[in-house]
Design a protein around this motif. Structure first.
Motif, PDB file in Angstrom:
ATOM      1  N   GLU A 147       0.856  -1.226  -0.037  1.00  0.00           N
ATOM      2  CA  GLU A 147      -0.019  -0.118  -0.041  1.00  0.00           C
ATOM      3  C   GLU A 147       0.944   1.193  -0.087  1.00  0.00           C
ATOM      4  N   ALA A 148       2.121   1.024   0.182  1.00  0.00           N
ATOM      5  CA  ALA A 148       2.850   2.382   0.364  1.00  0.00           C
ATOM      6  C   ALA A 148       2.949   2.895  -1.084  1.00  0.00           C
ATOM      7  N   SER A 149       3.237   4.189  -1.002  1.00  0.00           N
ATOM      8  CA  SER A 149       3.248   5.157  -2.546  1.00  0.00           C
ATOM      9  C   SER A 149       4.641   5.076  -2.824  1.00  0.00           C
ATOM     10  N   ILE A 150       4.572   5.294  -4.398  1.00  0.00           N
ATOM     11  CA  ILE A 150       5.957   5.683  -4.994  1.00  0.00           C
ATOM     12  C   ILE A 150       6.608   6.472  -4.288  1.00  0.00           C
ATOM     13  N   ALA A 151       6.052   7.837  -3.790  1.00  0.00           N
ATOM     14  CA  ALA A 151       6.489   8.776  -3.118  1.00  0.00           C
ATOM     15  C   ALA A 151       7.112   8.415  -2.058  1.00  0.00           C
ATOM     16  N   GLU A 152       6.764   7.638  -1.326  1.00  0.00           N
ATOM     17  CA  GLU A 152       7.236   7.213   0.080  1.00  0.00           C
ATOM     18  C   GLU A 152       8.421   6.286  -0.116  1.00  0.00           C
ATOM     19  N   ALA A 153       8.296   5.286  -1.268  1.00  0.00           N
ATOM     20  CA  ALA A 153       9.420   4.657  -1.783  1.00  0.00           C
ATOM     21  C   ALA A 153      10.604   5.423  -2.114  1.00  0.00           C
ATOM     22  N   LEU A 154      10.475   6.400  -2.802  1.00  0.00           N
ATOM     23  CA  LEU A 154      11.517   7.496  -3.409  1.00  0.00           C
ATOM     24  C   LEU A 154      12.377   8.029  -1.894  1.00  0.00           C
ATOM     25  N   ALA A 155      11.315   8.328  -1.089  1.00  0.00           N
ATOM     26  CA  ALA A 155      11.801   8.892   0.346  1.00  0.00           C
ATOM     27  C   ALA A 155      12.824   8.008   0.992  1.00  0.00           C
ATOM     28  N   VAL A 156      12.379   6.612   0.832  1.00  0.00           N
ATOM     29  CA  VAL A 156      13.465   5.689   1.706  1.00  0.00           C
ATOM     30  C   VAL A 156      14.674   5.359   0.873  1.00  0.00           C
ATOM     31  N   VAL A 157      14.557   5.196  -0.308  1.00  0.00           N
ATOM     32  CA  VAL A 157      15.731   4.865  -1.070  1.00  0.00           C
ATOM     33  C   VAL A 157      16.700   6.147  -1.226  1.00  0.00           C
ATOM     34  N   ARG A 158      16.223   7.465  -1.031  1.00  0.00           N
ATOM     35  CA  ARG A 158      16.846   8.545  -0.965  1.00  0.00           C
ATOM     36  C   ARG A 158      17.968   8.677   0.077  1.00  0.00           C
ATOM     37  N   ARG A 159      17.510   7.816   1.198  1.00  0.00           N
ATOM     38  CA  ARG A 159      18.231   8.045   2.530  1.00  0.00           C
ATOM     39  C   ARG A 159      20.018   7.882   2.276  1.00  0.00           C
ATOM     40  N   GLU A 216      22.568   7.162   4.265  1.00  0.00           N
ATOM     41  CA  GLU A 216      23.273   5.849   4.667  1.00  0.00           C
ATOM     42  C   GLU A 216      23.068   4.763   3.820  1.00  0.00           C
ATOM     43  N   LEU A 217      22.271   4.590   2.973  1.00  0.00           N
ATOM     44  CA  LEU A 217      21.935   3.504   2.015  1.00  0.00           C
ATOM     45  C   LEU A 217      22.882   3.392   0.771  1.00  0.00           C
ATOM     46  N   SER A 218      23.588   2.395   0.604  1.00  0.00           N
ATOM     47  CA  SER A 218      24.790   1.965  -0.397  1.00  0.00           C
ATOM     48  C   SER A 218      23.674   2.113  -1.934  1.00  0.00           C
ATOM     49  N   PRO A 219      24.248   2.299  -2.796  1.00  0.00           N
ATOM     50  CA  PRO A 219      23.678   2.332  -4.168  1.00  0.00           C
ATOM     51  C   PRO A 219      23.101   0.940  -4.530  1.00  0.00           C
ATOM     52  N   ALA A 220      23.478  -0.185  -4.130  1.00  0.00           N
ATOM     53  CA  ALA A 220      22.980  -1.477  -4.432  1.00  0.00           C
ATOM     54  C   ALA A 220      21.809  -1.764  -3.479  1.00  0.00           C
ATOM     55  N   VAL A 221      21.975  -1.405  -2.187  1.00  0.00           N
ATOM     56  CA  VAL A 221      20.880  -1.624  -1.323  1.00  0.00           C
ATOM     57  C   VAL A 221      19.717  -0.852  -1.818  1.00  0.00           C
ATOM     58  N   ALA A 222      19.853   0.413  -2.380  1.00  0.00           N
ATOM     59  CA  ALA A 222      18.852   1.508  -2.570  1.00  0.00           C
ATOM     60  C   ALA A 222      18.266   1.040  -3.684  1.00  0.00           C
ATOM     61  N   SER A 223      18.864   0.177  -4.821  1.00  0.00           N
ATOM     62  CA  SER A 223      18.391  -0.034  -6.204  1.00  0.00           C
ATOM     63  C   SER A 223      17.186  -0.739  -6.102  1.00  0.00           C
ATOM     64  N   LEU A 224      16.638  -1.483  -5.094  1.00  0.00           N
ATOM     65  CA  LEU A 224      15.713  -2.357  -4.982  1.00  0.00           C
ATOM     66  C   LEU A 224      14.724  -2.278  -3.807  1.00  0.00           C
ATOM     67  N   VAL A 225      13.456  -2.106  -4.297  1.00  0.00           N
ATOM     68  CA  VAL A 225      12.401  -2.017  -3.133  1.00  0.00           C
ATOM     69  C   VAL A 225      11.827  -3.419  -2.951  1.00  0.00           C
ATOM     70  N   TYR A 226      11.666  -4.231  -1.692  1.00  0.00           N
ATOM     71  CA  TYR A 226      11.197  -5.317  -1.772  1.00  0.00           C
ATOM     72  C   TYR A 226       9.741  -5.336  -0.998  1.00  0.00           C
ATOM     73  N   VAL A 227       8.827  -5.769  -1.555  1.00  0.00           N
ATOM     74  CA  VAL A 227       7.456  -5.460  -1.405  1.00  0.00           C
ATOM     75  C   VAL A 227       6.925  -6.829  -0.640  1.00  0.00           C
ATOM     76  N   CYS A 228       6.542  -6.817   0.580  1.00  0.00           N
ATOM     77  CA  CYS A 228       6.324  -7.842   1.474  1.00  0.00           C
ATOM     78  C   CYS A 228       4.849  -7.947   2.386  1.00  0.00           C
ATOM     79  N   ARG A 229       4.497  -9.030   2.592  1.00  0.00           N
ATOM     80  CA  ARG A 229       3.195  -8.734   3.713  1.00  0.00           C
ATOM     81  C   ARG A 229       3.842  -8.328   5.009  1.00  0.00           C
ATOM     82  N   SER A 230       2.997  -7.741   5.898  1.00  0.00           N
ATOM     83  CA  SER A 230       3.483  -7.581   7.247  1.00  0.00           C
ATOM     84  C   SER A 230       3.975  -9.013   8.102  1.00  0.00           C
ATOM     85  N   PRO A 231       4.940  -8.799   8.925  1.00  0.00           N
ATOM     86  CA  PRO A 231       5.587  -8.016   9.300  1.00  0.00           C
ATOM     87  C   PRO A 231       6.645  -7.851   8.659  1.00  0.00           C
TER      88      PRO A 231
END
Length: 450
Positions: free
Chosen positions: A305-317, A319-334
């Motif tokens: 349910e997270a928006s693309i804007a939220e995802a971009l805000a997270v990968v923009r951090r 402290e994240l390395s480029p390799a870690v920030a390259s993919l977002v993993y979409v999962c059920r809770s938790p």
């Protein structure tokens, strides 16, 4: 011709070094002094050369006999530069690494007062030698620091004292500060800082690393060879070592702990916050050369349910390395590993192509191949190569995300174990074009360092 008959080392550090044709060779990082007893009787210590950092982060020795001009914010040399990596010899002292922050005594009105060295002045003599003639000190002694905090400079009077009034400049007695050295390195990237730390003596290395804040030390430990980082970690108090491990990425902390005895590892884990120790404990259960042993347990994980804007805000951090920030993993809770079922992945490029308000669950890529935690290094490497992937999800039998193996994790395991040592020691690495060793350069260096 020498443009300036007196220079202060702190101002010299960072200046560009040029060859006679005007091409930049590198930048000054330190000055090497000969501290023989004979020289101290006649005058101050003699500068025998500069430590110059050339492209590729290699530090080389440039004899003062090859320095023709120090003026207008630059150093000009004559002839070719010997590209052999600088190694300090007995009887030599590096000013920035070893003299700055050294505790000395200065004679004032017949009385000796404690002081700390902040800079030294070199003057050109009629003999064409550069000699230390004055020492810039600050009266008083620094307070003993708490672990993890930098030594504080004394607040006493600043004095530019003639070398004859300074006692103990050639002696390293007791604990030495590290503030000036850290200031000279503060603009460096972690890998560059690790190179500088690697070149220090074990005693000086311990002093400098103990004065770093936890975050900087954690970054440096991730870049050092195994022997160096084990030596540094074991030199810290158990409490401080646990604090630094908490700041490190879990996979890097696990690699470091794997080189320590089991009882030491358990003691450190007990000192850490339970939530910080938990992912490291999980990683320690896997073999080093498996997906579980290589993975980071903290990739970027979001719900559908997270928006693309939220995802971009997270990968923009940052402290994240480029390799870690390259993919977002979409999962059920938790959403902490081990997560609920892994739904799919979203590449950062896809996030940039779709409207910010759209949910990432609507653009998720389900056409991917996760690997189990016991997958071999060869399996992970082939999968990345076949599908041009920079990261691979690691899941359990129920499809829950355990972590992700990134390309930098794989490189750490397929490169030779001593690749970090080779970065320091192999003279064929990072040699700038057009510069090469010559018999004349070796001869001049030897003459300058007798």
């Amino acid at each position: 011709m020498i443009g300036n008959p007196r220079v202060f080392v702190a101002r010299l550090v960072g200046l560009s070094v040029f060859d006679p044709l005007g091409d930049e060779v590198g930048r000054v990082r330190d000055v090497v002094l000969a501290m023989s007893q004979r020289l101290r009787r006649t005058s101050g210590p003699r500068a025998i050369g500069l430590v110059v950092e050339v492209p590729g982060r290699r530090r080389v020795f440039v004899p003062m006999t090859r320095v023709t001009t120090i003026d207008a914010g630059q150093v000009i040399t004559t002839g070719l530069v010997n590209m052999r990596r600088f190694e300090q010899r007995p009887g030599e002292t590096s000013v920035v690494s070893e003299l700055f922050d050294r505790r000395v005594r200065i004679r004032v009105n017949g009385e000796l007062e404690p002081a700390v060295v902040e800079d030294v002045a070199l003057e050109l003599q009629p003999s064409r030698d550069w000699v230390v003639t004055r020492v810039f000190v600050r009266k008083g002694a620094p307070t003993r620091p708490r672990p993890g905090l930098r030594l504080r400079r004394p607040k006493g009077e600043a004095v530019l004292a003639p070398i004859e009034q300074v006692e103990g400049l050639h002696l390293s007695v007791g604990e030495q500060g590290a503030e000036a050295l850290l200031e000279s390195l503060e603009d460096r990237k972690p890998a560059d800082l690790a190179d500088a730390i690697h070149d220090l003596s074990p005693k000086r290395r311990a002093e400098v690393t103990s004065a770093m804040d936890d975050e900087t030390l954690a970054d440096v430990l991730e870049e050092l060879p195994d022997d160096d980082r084990v030596e540094i970690l074991t030199s810290l108090s158990t409490e401080r070592a646990a604090d630094v491990l908490e700041v490190m990425e879990p996979d890097d902390a696990t690699d470091l702990l794997s080189g320590l005895p089991d009882d030491t590892v358990e003691e450190l884990l007990q000192m850490m916050q339970p939530e910080e120790a938990a992912p490291i404990r999980r990683l320690l259960t896997y073999d080093d050369d498996t997906a579980g042993g290589m993975m980071t347990p903290e990739p970027v994980i979001l719900g559908p349910e997270a928006s693309i804007a939220e995802a971009l805000a997270v990968v923009r951090r940052e402290e994240l390395s480029p390799a870690v920030a390259s993919l977002v993993y979409v999962c059920r809770s938790p959403l902490e590993t081990p997560t609920g079922r892994l739904i799919g992945i979203v590449h950062i490029q896809r996030l940039l192509r779709d409207p910010p308000h759209q949910s990432i669950g609507s653009i998720v890529d389900r056409d991917f191949e996760p690997v189990p935690a016991d997958a071999s290094l060869e399996t992970v490497t082939r999968l990345m190569a076949n599908y041009n992937m920079v990261a691979v999800p690691v899941t359990d039998d129920e499809g829950r995300l355990l972590g992700a193996v990134t390309v930098d994790d794989v490189l750490d395991h397929i490169l030779p174990e001593d690749w970090r040592e080779e970065r320091h020691d192999d003279p064929s690495l990072d040699e700038p074009p057009g510069l090469r060793d010559t018999a004349q350069a070796d001869s001049d260096e030897g003459a300058a360092r007798v």
